[in-house]
Design a protein around this motif. Structure first.
Motif, PDB file in Angstrom:
ATOM      1  N   GLN A 236       1.263  -0.838  -0.032  1.00  0.00           N
ATOM      2  CA  GLN A 236       0.188   0.072  -0.362  1.00  0.00           C
ATOM      3  C   GLN A 236       0.767   1.083  -0.094  1.00  0.00           C
ATOM      4  O   GLN A 236       1.680   1.512   0.911  1.00  0.00           O
ATOM      5  CB  GLN A 236      -0.903  -0.355   0.720  1.00  0.00           C
ATOM      6  N   GLU A 238       0.961   5.216  -0.377  1.00  0.00           N
ATOM      7  CA  GLU A 238       0.304   6.933   0.119  1.00  0.00           C
ATOM      8  C   GLU A 238       1.433   7.623  -1.183  1.00  0.00           C
ATOM      9  O   GLU A 238       1.814   7.877  -1.250  1.00  0.00           O
ATOM     10  CB  GLU A 238       0.655   7.673   1.485  1.00  0.00           C
ATOM     11  N   MET A 243      -4.364   6.593  -2.190  1.00  0.00           N
ATOM     12  CA  MET A 243      -3.402   4.920  -1.517  1.00  0.00           C
ATOM     13  C   MET A 243      -3.054   4.743  -3.009  1.00  0.00           C
ATOM     14  O   MET A 243      -4.821   4.081  -3.803  1.00  0.00           O
ATOM     15  CB  MET A 243      -3.761   4.307  -0.268  1.00  0.00           C
ATOM     16  N   THR A 280       7.666   4.127   5.675  1.00  0.00           N
ATOM     17  CA  THR A 280       6.317   4.758   4.116  1.00  0.00           C
ATOM     18  C   THR A 280       6.935   5.808   3.519  1.00  0.00           C
ATOM     19  O   THR A 280       6.701   5.670   2.370  1.00  0.00           O
ATOM     20  CB  THR A 280       5.992   4.983   5.324  1.00  0.00           C
ATOM     21  N   THR A 284       6.794   7.631  -0.923  1.00  0.00           N
ATOM     22  CA  THR A 284       6.224   8.594  -1.182  1.00  0.00           C
ATOM     23  C   THR A 284       6.758   9.465  -2.170  1.00  0.00           C
ATOM     24  O   THR A 284       7.819   9.325  -1.828  1.00  0.00           O
ATOM     25  CB  THR A 284       5.762   9.111  -0.056  1.00  0.00           C
TER      26      THR A 284
END
Length: 292
Positions: A236, A238, A243, A280, A284
């Motif tokens: 997943q 972002e 998403m 994360t 991105t």
């Protein structure tokens, strides 16, 4: 009203809602709708405990069984009216009715669980059970795992409370020689019911068996989580547009050349990095000035 009376009343309401939902789904198919009504009336008079089945995620397992038996009306080989019924538990009631309607030969009671399965492969599993009840060996069916004669023997002697997938997984592991403690650890993971990628997971089971002296049962679940995540789970991501999904990090991950030490190191590093800001941020980016 006592607590027990309220519980009974609530269960009746949930049962009625499940029946109403099933009728709504079948309204566009008059013949199947009529078969469902026939099964419903028959079960109420001849197997009342079928309606004591639990309600899970809003689904009444007993009503679901009647719903799917009605949908498979073309596979019925005996009239509903000839079923004698039973005063046994709801599981036994489903097994008895399903056997009467669809089975030419005796099959293990645990297979009746397919009639209240709601997953995407539910109809496929119901077809397996029907084929087996008509004389096909289970190992000859198009299964997600390769089944040997030994696995089939263990599978067919599974306990009544097991679902079809856990019974298949358990039989596979025991036939390969997996220690009981390791087998129980595997059945506590998602792979008890997720039988996809059977060929790859067979190599993992052989790795566990080959290194049984170096591993602890408590390490099995976390190691499976790590392997599943890097090889099969989509990521997943972002982005500014919301998403998005990407391919697994290591889709070609294999067990060849792995050692217990290297696997434990990779597993611990993965667990340590879970949920960190660094992991994360790696996925991105800012919007491109060019067209998508």
């Amino acid at each position: 009203m006592s607590w027990s009376e309220r519980l009974v009343q609530d269960h009746r309401k949930r049962t009625d809602r499940a029946i109403h939902r099933a009728c709504s789904h079948l309204a566009s198919d008059p013949l199947t709708f009529a078969k469902f009504q026939e099964l419903l009336i028959c079960a109420r008079t001849r197997a009342p405990l079928l309606f004591d089945a639990p309600v899970k995620d809003g689904r009444h397992l007993g009503v679901d069984a009647l719903f799917h038996l009605a949908r498979f009306r073309s596979a019925h080989i005996r009239p509903t009216a000839e079923w004698k019924g039973t005063l046994a538990s709801w599981r036994s009631s489903v097994a008895s009715l399903a056997h009467h309607l669809t089975c030419r030969y005796e099959i293990p009671a645990f297979m009746a669980s397919v009639w209240y399965a709601v997953d995407a492969a539910g109809d496929e599993k119901r077809s397996w059970v029907i084929a087996h009840s008509r004389g096909a060996s289970f190992r000859s069916l198009d299964l997600p795992v390769t089944m040997t004669r030994k696995m089939e023997h263990i599978f067919l002697t599974s306990d009544d409370h097991l679902g079809l997938e856990p019974a298949l997984r358990r039989a596979e592991l025991l036939a390969l020689g997996m220690p009981t403690a390791f087998m129980k650890a595997i059945l506590s993971t998602r792979l008890a019911t997720d039988l996809r990628n059977g060929g790859f997971w067979r190599t993992v089971w052989m790795f566990f068996i080959a290194h049984v002296e170096e591993l602890e049962p408590t390490q099995i679940g976390p190691m499976i989580d790590y392997i599943q995540s890097v090889r099969h789970d989509r990521i997943q991501i972002e982005t500014q547009d919301g998403m998005m999904e990407a391919a697994p990090p290591l889709p070609s991950f294999c067990m060849k050349g792995r050692t217990v030490s290297s696997m434990l190191r990779l597993m611990r590093e993965w667990h340590r990095d879970l949920g960190t800001s660094h992991s994360t941020a790696a996925f991105t980016w800012t919007r491109s000035p060019f067209k998508p």
